[in-house]
Design an enzyme around this catalytic site. Sequence first.
Site, mmCIF file in Angstrom:
data_model
loop_
_atom_site.group_PDB
_atom_site.id
_atom_site.type_symbol
_atom_site.label_atom_id
_atom_site.label_comp_id
_atom_site.label_asym_id
_atom_site.label_seq_id
_atom_site.Cartn_x
_atom_site.Cartn_y
_atom_site.Cartn_z
ATOM 1 N N LYS A 439 0.840 -1.203 0.000
ATOM 2 C CA LYS A 439 0.000 0.000 0.000
ATOM 3 C C LYS A 439 0.874 1.251 0.000
ATOM 4 C CE LYS A 439 -0.486 -0.063 5.051
ATOM 5 N NZ LYS A 439 -1.423 -0.097 6.180
ATOM 6 N N ARG A 537 -10.429 -0.219 15.404
ATOM 7 C CA ARG A 537 -10.603 0.358 14.079
ATOM 8 C C ARG A 537 -11.660 -0.485 13.367
ATOM 9 N NH1 ARG A 537 -4.779 1.507 11.385
ATOM 10 N NH2 ARG A 537 -5.004 -0.721 11.025
ATOM 11 N N TYR A 665 14.855 31.916 2.856
ATOM 12 C CA TYR A 665 13.631 32.634 3.199
ATOM 13 C C TYR A 665 13.672 33.153 4.640
ATOM 14 C CZ TYR A 665 11.168 31.107 -1.039
ATOM 15 O OH TYR A 665 10.774 30.906 -2.324
ATOM 16 N N MET A 714 10.682 24.666 -0.840
ATOM 17 C CA MET A 714 9.889 23.625 -1.493
ATOM 18 C C MET A 714 10.757 22.699 -2.338
ATOM 19 S SD MET A 714 6.714 23.954 -4.188
ATOM 20 C CE MET A 714 5.584 24.639 -2.994
#
Length: 770
Positions: A439, A537, A665, A714
């Site tokens: 997964k 769950r 930044y 980023m």
Amino acid sequence: MNLDLSYDELAAITGATVNGNTHAVDRIARVAIDSRSIHQGSETVFFALKGNFRDGHQFILQAHERGVRAFVVEDITHAESYSDSVFFIVRDVLHALQEIAAAHRRKFSYPVIAITGSAGKTTVKEWLNHLLSPELHIIRSPKSYNSQLGVALSLLEMSSEHALGIFEAGISEPGEMERLAYMIRPTHGIFTSLGRSHEENFKSKEQHLAEKLKLFEHCTKTLVNDSIPVSQSQLSDIHGEFVSMLSGKDFESLNLPFTDRISVTNARMAFKAACLFSKDRTLLEQKVEELERPAMRLETFDGIKGCTVINDTYNLDPDALHYALEYQLQLANHRKRIVILGIDDANIALRNDAEQVIRRFEPDQFFIVGPEDPINVDPANAVILLKGTRNSAMQRRALQFRLKKHKTFLEINLSAVRNNLIVYKGLLSPETRLLVMVKAQSYGSGAEKLARFLELQGIHYLGVAYADEGIELREQGIQLPILVMNAEEESFEDCIRHKLEPAIYSVHQLDLFVKELILQNTTDYPIHLKIETGMKRLGFELAELPEVVSFLQAQPEVRVASVYSHLAESDNRRDKRFTLAQLTRFDQACAYLEKLLNQSFSKHILNSEGVANYPDSAYDMVRLGIGLFGISGNPLIKKELQYVLSWYSAVSQVKTVKKGESAGYSRSFLAEKDTTIAIVPLGYADGFRRELSNGKGHVFIHGKSCPVVGKVCMDMILVDIGTLAVRERDQVEIIGPNQSLEQLAERMGTIPYEVMTGISRRVHRIYTEV
């Protein structure tokens, strides 16, 4: 393969009882152990090996469909279905294959070198081949084929055309080396190192050493690394000579291209051995200067237009080419196969040999190109194999097919995956089946590539979170059963169409799924019942089971393939009370369902940590996830596992930030002194999170820690490189030998799962096998 055996010789060598059509074969030219790699069934004998994950007897039909009519087996339950075939019945198929290999080895009188050691075997073998070729025509084990099976397969490639054999021999348990020595019958030996690998399987270091030395008992000459504690008596028994790793007149004239201790050690061993077989020392000294660290073989990556690229451009050895072509055949499934051979015009003989090997595999397209020739090929949805000599520029040419140009890449070591599978399998009974979770893009490693590899290893089930993940696997040709853990109502139709097996956790969900099956006129469809045992769950409470049973007894549309649950704290080894209570509830649920449903089904509750800490509760299937990648909280298991993921980038630029200047930044970094920084194309969009800003995160360049300065952007970070001599394109390690996945996760304030699944899809994935 160079066998030439009659039917009678095969039976005599293996000691087999013969059953079936004795006229099915006249001569045996080839051995096959994997039905998927058979491309010439005639004159092939299929050995139905029983391995850690796969029983070859289950693939007799596939081998028969590919033209095989001779089989070496332990069980002939279905022999009556193959009236045109002959079966050689033996007690142990692997032992029979080894006897064939030993008999084949005895046909040849030229020298054979056997190499063993905890490390360095493959490097010394490859460097020996470089030093002695083309002066001698050498047969050597491909890749690191040094196991009980690998050695047998390697020896079967020997022929009268060769003048020297070089074979690796690796062991993990007492008693194994004697069998390898029996097969190889080496005339010369090389003992590279004695480390701690598999040491726990021996009573003492002395027993481990004595087992290794059995390989050399009949050698006329054995070279031994002088750091290995071999006594003078032992050295005499193997006709041994120590090779000094620190000094020695033998090596004063060598101009080695390496300075690290391990490479120098391996180069000296290879040179010393080469001197035993070559009279031209001057030529050997020149070739030593050309030594390169052996490349990772069979690097696989995604290419443009949906293609897959196998980059195996280290050399053009015909034997290595054969195995690369077999790998391509397995990987391709039904996709187009393209082979691109890079070779210069001077190597006519090598070109002819390689072309002959390639044509036997019948690729869809085959190109021979020189160093400057263009490659004009449509790569759409193809599996492309690139092979070539070192001066054919094939390593550079492979880049033209690469899908992304991002310098940051994630390397997935499939050999480590295989090792970890074996480690976990060793904790379980041979009958226990393996379901592997793929997964979330197989925890960030790439679901399709890993799933295909797992399928080749003989895994029984795959697990995904959602149906769309399973659909992607089906569209890539994955045939294994797939369990969908979170099967939603909207996906039921797709599940049935793509033969995905849903987890059922409520009566309402079960009712909706059965209604969809009725609409599609489908019966006996496999489902998996999820039981709530304490995780709170998804799952049926024990009190709901009577209603579930009543429903299932009335509906022929479904059948229960398995019943399973999740452990909440399988990693807690100090207080096992909660886990034991979960296991008790699971036992109660399974016993109730078995009694009232009157049918058998698989049962599984253990994840990776569960297997490590509660192997006695494995039932008949377990689910592996994070453990497959070398992560475990159990120190004894972790010692056996290997890390699978490495994460790298490259320096884009080097700058100086002068005292008082800022960088990044928000000007969060102000230089207190002149500071040299490197800019790395790696940011939070790649998965290197902003929490690592301002010195919290580190990467490694030239093996040295370089802290992040300023804010993580980023798409890039700035790192302080101190006084390191760093240039553009120098490699940057994010996860690797100097910083583990767990260490990076700790710096991020999270767990390895989140780091792995957070690595962006734009980060290029490269798959390697050694």
